[in-house]
Design an enzyme around this catalytic site. Structure first.
Site, PDB file in Angstrom:
ATOM      1  N   CYS A   1      -4.223   1.310  -3.055  1.00 47.75           N
ATOM      2  CA  CYS A   1      -3.614   2.691  -3.321  1.00 47.75           C
ATOM      3  C   CYS A   1      -3.688   3.239  -4.612  1.00 47.75           C
ATOM      4  O   CYS A   1      -2.897   4.159  -4.970  1.00 47.75           O
ATOM      5  CB  CYS A   1      -1.988   2.249  -2.981  1.00 47.75           C
ATOM      6  SG  CYS A   1      -1.512   0.634  -3.751  1.00 47.75           S
TER       7      CYS A   1
ATOM      8  N   CYS B   1      -0.077   2.557  -6.466  1.00 46.80           N
ATOM      9  CA  CYS B   1       0.361   1.119  -6.469  1.00 46.80           C
ATOM     10  C   CYS B   1       1.421   0.783  -7.310  1.00 46.80           C
ATOM     11  O   CYS B   1       1.675   1.166  -8.314  1.00 46.80           O
ATOM     12  CB  CYS B   1      -0.774   0.101  -6.505  1.00 46.80           C
ATOM     13  SG  CYS B   1      -2.026   0.143  -5.484  1.00 46.80           S
TER      14      CYS B   1
ATOM     15  N   CYS C   1       0.762  -1.115  -0.017  1.00 42.78           N
ATOM     16  CA  CYS C   1      -0.009  -0.092   0.170  1.00 42.78           C
ATOM     17  C   CYS C   1       0.967   1.000   0.156  1.00 42.78           C
ATOM     18  O   CYS C   1       2.136   1.112  -0.221  1.00 42.78           O
ATOM     19  CB  CYS C   1      -0.734   0.113   1.105  1.00 42.78           C
ATOM     20  SG  CYS C   1      -0.252  -0.045   2.777  1.00 42.78           S
TER      21      CYS C   1
END
Length: 136
Positions: free
Chosen positions: A80, A84, A5
């Site tokens: 995220c 990400c 994350c």
């Protein structure tokens, strides 16, 4: 197995901790990392995990390095979005889970339980569970 994350201070820490608690370490282990690590794991996350017998008080957020990523066969990103990471060659799953940052303990518990259920399902789907104890 990598859980990632942004801050590595909540969701990915919870996921890796549950994974390593529930999976057979001879079959798979998990690490976690973030693209922009925080300075510490969120205190409500530590408290929520303590409630289920997992101590994250010594855990520290860390950056997801290229070296760690290169060893991964599976990358699970946790909400995220565009921040990400991508690991070429690794299978990728995204779990759209709320960020526990700034949330109260009740919300963090809900997030924790959601992550635990997803981790358990992943372990079962991949047959990474612990072998049953022999009968005596």
């Amino acid at each position: 197995m990598v859980f990632a994350c942004v801050q590595n201070a909540g969701r990915s820490q919870i996921a890796a901790a549950f994974f390593n608690h529930l999976a057979d370490p001879a079959r798979a282990i998990a690490v976690s990392g973030g693209t922009d690590p925080a300075t510490r794991v969120h205190p409500p996350v530590v408290a929520a995990m303590n409630e289920v017998g997992i101590d994250l008080s010594g855990a520290r957020p860390r950056i997801l390095t290229d070296e760690t990523a290169a060893r991964a066969k599976l990358l699970v990103t946790l909400g995220c979005g565009d921040r990400c990471p991508v690991i070429p060659g690794a299978r990728h799953e995204d779990w759209p889970i709320d960020d526990p940052a700034g949330q109260d303990l009740d919300v963090v518990r809900r997030i924790r339980d959601d992550i635990r259920a997803r981790v358990q399902a992943l372990i079962e789907a991949q047959a990474w569970g612990r072998a049953p104890a022999p009968r005596t």
